[in-house]
Structures are given as C-alpha cells and as structure tokens.
Write an enzyme that holds these catalytic residues in place. Structure first.
Site, PDB file in Angstrom:
ATOM      1  CD  GLU A  30      -2.955  -1.340   2.197  1.00 33.16           C
ATOM      2  OE1 GLU A  30      -3.869  -2.157   2.076  1.00 33.16           O
ATOM      3  OE2 GLU A  30      -2.802  -0.605   3.205  1.00 33.16           O
ATOM      4  CD  GLU A  45      -4.439  -6.435   2.785  1.00 34.15           C
ATOM      5  OE1 GLU A  45      -3.209  -6.618   2.726  1.00 34.15           O
ATOM      6  OE2 GLU A  45      -4.967  -5.566   3.509  1.00 34.15           O
TER       7      GLU A  45
END
Length: 551
Positions: A206, A324
């Site tokens: 991220e 994810e």
C-alpha cells in the site's frame, strides 16, 4: 356442556390463540418471481488461475485494536499457533491454497539473517511509529517453522518484502531514496538455501498513489522493481522456474500504476496486485445493508475494468491479482465480516473479479481480525471459509457469460466446472422476500435449448446442428436419467448474522477429529425447476452441459 362452561372453553381457546400469535409471529410473505438465465458456453470471456482462491496471513500483533476492540489475538505471522490441527486441516482442504504473507506492517519488517543494522526484536507499540508500531523482526527459526507448515499442507506462498528499507521519510508520509535490498537479498538467499518453495515475491504494501501510512513515487518504485527482478534472476539462475514478481500491493491509482509498468518495462512485473476494501470501515452500522445492496456492490466493477485497461495499454505481459481484500477495512466488522451475510459480498466479488480477468483473489485473512476465514481464537471455520472452499472445488478456470432477465438482487456467475466436464452456476439471492424460479438455458445466437430438449417441433433440426457446440446430453435424453448437483448455503435459523452455515439444510461443522466436513450436494432431476430462496446462495453443477470451450 353448560352455557358458562362453553363460554369458559371459548375463552381458553382465544387465550391460547393469542399466546400463539405473540410467540410465533407470521413470517414475511414470500413472492415467487420467474427469471431466465442464459449461459453462453460457446466461448470463455476470461480465465482465472487454477488456484484462484488465496488467503492472507498478516503481521498484526495482539495489540492491534480498532473501534475499542482488539480482534487479532495470536493470529499473525509471528505468533500464530502453527501446530493447531484445525489450521493444517483448513489449508489442506484446498489441496493448494495460496497464502499471501504481508500487510500493513510489512514495510517495517527486517529479517533476522545476515548483517543487520539493528537487533532482531518483535513489534512493540510506538506512538510516533508508522501505524503505531516500531520495526519488527522475523527470526529465521520462525521462518523455518512457517515453511514446515507450508510444506505439510501444500500451500502456495507469496511473501511481501519490506520496500521501505533504506529509504527516508521526506515529509508527512512521503518516502524518498533508493530501496536498500541487502537485507531482502540475504533473506531470499537463506530461503533458497533451505529449499523453501516460494511461488511469488511481492514488493511493498500500500505504497502506491497517496499511500496508506507511506507512499513512494511511481518512477522510483519502478526502478526498485527492476532491482528485485535482477536479484531474483541472480539467486534463481540455476532453477528451471523462478518465482513470480508481484507489485505494487496497493490501492489502484491509474496514473501511478501506468507509470510503474512503463518504468519497470516488459516482462518485469508478472502480477499487478491491488487491494480492495469497498465496504468502508468495519465500524459502519449499515455494513450488512451495503452488502445486500446490488447498486453498492456494482460500484467496484469500475475499478476492475479500469485496471484491466491499464494493464492492456501499459503492461500486457502482466496479469491482474487482488492481493488483499477484506470487504471492510480496519479489521472488518464484528458479527458481519465473520457471519453468513459476508458471503454475499465475498462470492459476488469473486465472480465479478473473475469476469474482469483477475487471475488470483486473496482474502484478508485466513485468520485474524473479524474478517478471517477461521475464527481468531478457536480456529473454527467461519461461513466464508465454506464459501471459498466450494468455489475452489467447483468453479474452474474458464469464465462464461451469463445474462439475466431478472432483478439485480439475483446475482449469477458461471464457470466451466473444475477438473471435469460441465458448467457450474453460482446464484446469489440478495432479496429478503423474493424467491426466484430460475429458467436456466444455454444461449447460442437465436437458439435457446433447455436441458437438451426441444422447445417445439421447429427446433428439432437445430438441436442436431448444435450438438457439437452446446449440449446438455451426451446421448439421447431417453438413454439415461441425468441429474444436476446443488449446493445450497443458508444461515442457521435464517439469521444472516449467524456464524453457522447450513449446506442443503445440514449444519457444517468440524468432525470430532477437527477435520473439514464433507461438502456433498443434493442431486436433482434435470427437469425439475431451479429455485433460489431469499437470502441464500446456491452452486449448481450441470455435469452434462458441455461445450468445446469447457473441454
């Protein structure tokens, strides 16, 4: 009987009737609605990987808390009980479950091998640390134990590397400088020397776009990916096959992702991994309502479509992965993410992602938080575990188009059946009161066949012509009695927030030895009507619905 006794008798009956009505309120009236589904098996519209289902294991320690709850316990890479029999049985049930090891603290992990710049200590709470924690260290003894589990259970492993190592924070959460790969290289060399099989290595978590906790410029990130690519070529140079390289493991940003692919160049990135939490925060009181809202579920399709175009234009050598996805972020929603209602979102997104050329879909998490496929404390499967397992066993790699004449509350996805002939249809009923009577038909140009039987005398010659391309029967319908398989998922007691799930009316629970129960279908005559009850899910296998595209 005297007049007084008759009056008393009538009063008793009325009293009993009143009590009955109070204790047993009338159930909502169900409406039956007819819907036609046309499955086009003449050609696949997309393909998934054979091991499409994936689950994550995160780094969060037990001190990770959200919304005045701490749902992680001992369920992370660093402290999970790897010897728990339920854990091994759950992974083995998939016969090749993908496991992605990574998460928010991934870019704060150092590896206890080689020449470290700091001692090998566990994560600790740190007020000014990223996500409120210090750096943490993965000891090689723990890495050995993890790989022993992976080998015993046949798991396919993706490991997320620390992409912030060696960089410096310039301002706010922007990080600059080159990635220092020395610690990662020592770790990869150790892994290879021990003979551990890693299916893919991923760089960072991220850090794309504006990032979550930290961000890295796309051009710099592209250069770092090239560096990792070269390292993998070096370490695995004597191997017939080397692991895949995945990046960036972040939220989709069109410009950032495009630049990453352009800078890293052809053949560098094998899988473009992006994260999805389209249900919002786990604290949302209307979380279950969002899951049952088809308009809300459809919004994420724009992300899938845009990513597909980004890859086609800038990196057609790579494939799209959901690296994810937990539905609701910040550990998921209690009594929603771990309950039956979550399977409506989960299975719908599995189907939607597959139609948009997603090769692998990683669920956050295998265990940990509220969104684990397994309960954090007991390791007992939550409802989504069985949804994932049924998908894995029934839905093959070939994705087929399905068109519906019905309500958006009836969601439908079709794949070639896994490892055998036929087609598997997944139907999801989001409606609270409507039972759908489903007319399922193959679709080929202007011709509609139902279970291989002629609709009228005029279609007789067309049946013969289409037999080679689409057929519900391998021989004349009079030769054998054909059946379809149905796997009907409903919540215990009709409560969608139940953490127990029924398969064809039978409660799914571990055996006395902790083994996963059998997931057996009920067989239905091919001519019998297909129906889907309100707030339920059904996989339907048509073993004799075959075509050239599904062989």
């Amino acid at each position: 009987m005297t007049r007084f006794k008759q009056r008393d008798h009538l009063m008793d009956i009325r009293t009993l009737l009143l009590i009955f009505l109070v204790l047993c309120p009338a159930s909502p009236v169900q409406t039956v609605k007819k819907v036609e589904l046309k499955i086009d098996a003449s050609a696949k519209i997309a393909w998934t990987d054979a091991n499409y289902i994936c689950a994550t294991i995160d780094w969060w320690p037990k001190e990770k808390c959200d919304y005045n709850q701490c749902p992680w316990g001992s369920a992370s890479i660093i402290n999970m009980d790897l010897s728990h029999p339920f854990l091994g049985n759950a992974i083995r049930a998939f016969k090749g479950l993908r496991l992605r090891l990574g998460g928010s603290l991934q870019d704060q992990v150092i590896y206890g091998v080689g020449n470290l710049r700091s001692p090998c200590h566990p994560f600790t709470k740190k007020k000014d640390g990223m996500f409120g924690f210090s750096e943490g260290c993965l000891r090689m003894q723990r890495w050995d134990e993890l790989n022993n589990l992976f080998k015993k259970t046949g798991a396919l492993v993706t490991f997320g590397l620390n992409a912030l190592y060696g960089r410096r924070r310039s301002y706010r959460h922007v990080w600059e400088g080159n990635w220092d790969s020395r610690n990662a290289l020592d770790f990869i060399k150790y892994t290879v020397a021990k003979g551990y099989q890693i299916h893919s290595w991923e760089l960072g978590n991220e850090l794309s776009g504006n990032g979550v906790g930290a961000s890295v410029n796309a051009v710099q990130y592209g250069k770092d990916v090239i560096q990792l690519h070269n390292l993998l070529n070096q370490v695995y140079k004597n191997f017939r096959e080397r692991p895949l390289l995945l990046a960036p493991g972040g939220f989709y940003d069109p410009g950032w992702f495009s630049k990453l692919l352009k800078v890293s160049g052809p053949g560098t990135v094998n899988g473009v991994t992006h994260h999805i939490y389209n249900l919002g925060p786990g604290s949302d009181a209307k979380l279950a309502d969002k899951i049952l809202n088809p308009d809300y579920l459809d919004r994420i399709s724009n992300t899938f479509s845009s990513l597909t175009q980004t890859i086609l234009r800038n990196g057609p050598w790579a494939s799209a992965w959901v690296g994810e996805s937990g539905g609701a972020y910040n550990s998921g929603g209690p009594n929603v993410s771990n309950a039956f209602v979550d399977s409506f979102w989960y299975l719908d997104q599995l189907g939607m992602a597959a139609k948009h050329h997603t090769k692998v879909y990683c669920r956050q998490t295998l265990i940990g938080g509220n969104y684990g496929l397994l309960d954090t404390e007991t390791f007992v499967p939550n409802p989504d575990f069985y949804s994932a397992l049924l998908w894995h066993r029934l839905m093959g790699t070939g994705v087929l188009d399905v068109k519906s004449s019905g309500s958006p509350h009836l969601r439908a996805y079709a794949h070639c059946t896994k490892d055998r002939a036929g087609v598997t249809l997944l139907v999801i009923n989001l409606s609270t009161q409507i039972q759908y009577a489903v007319d399922i038909q193959p679709s080929d140009a202007d011709t509609i066949l139902q279970y291989g039987e002629q609709k009228n005398h005029k279609t007789k010659s067309l049946v013969h012509e289409l037999k080679e391309s689409v057929s519900w029967i391998g021989s004349r319908s009079s030769d054998v009695t054909l059946s379809r398989e149905e796997y009907h998922l409903t919540p215990e007691g009709g409560n969608i927030k139940s953490r127990k799930v029924l398969l064809n009316g039978r409660l799914l629970q571990l055996t006395g030895k902790g083994n996963i129960p059998s997931l057996s279908p009920v067989l239905k005559n091919r001519k019998s009507p297909v129906s889907i009850e309100p707030l339920s899910i059904k996989f339907i296998v048509f073993p004799n619905f075959s075509s050239a595209s599904c062989r």
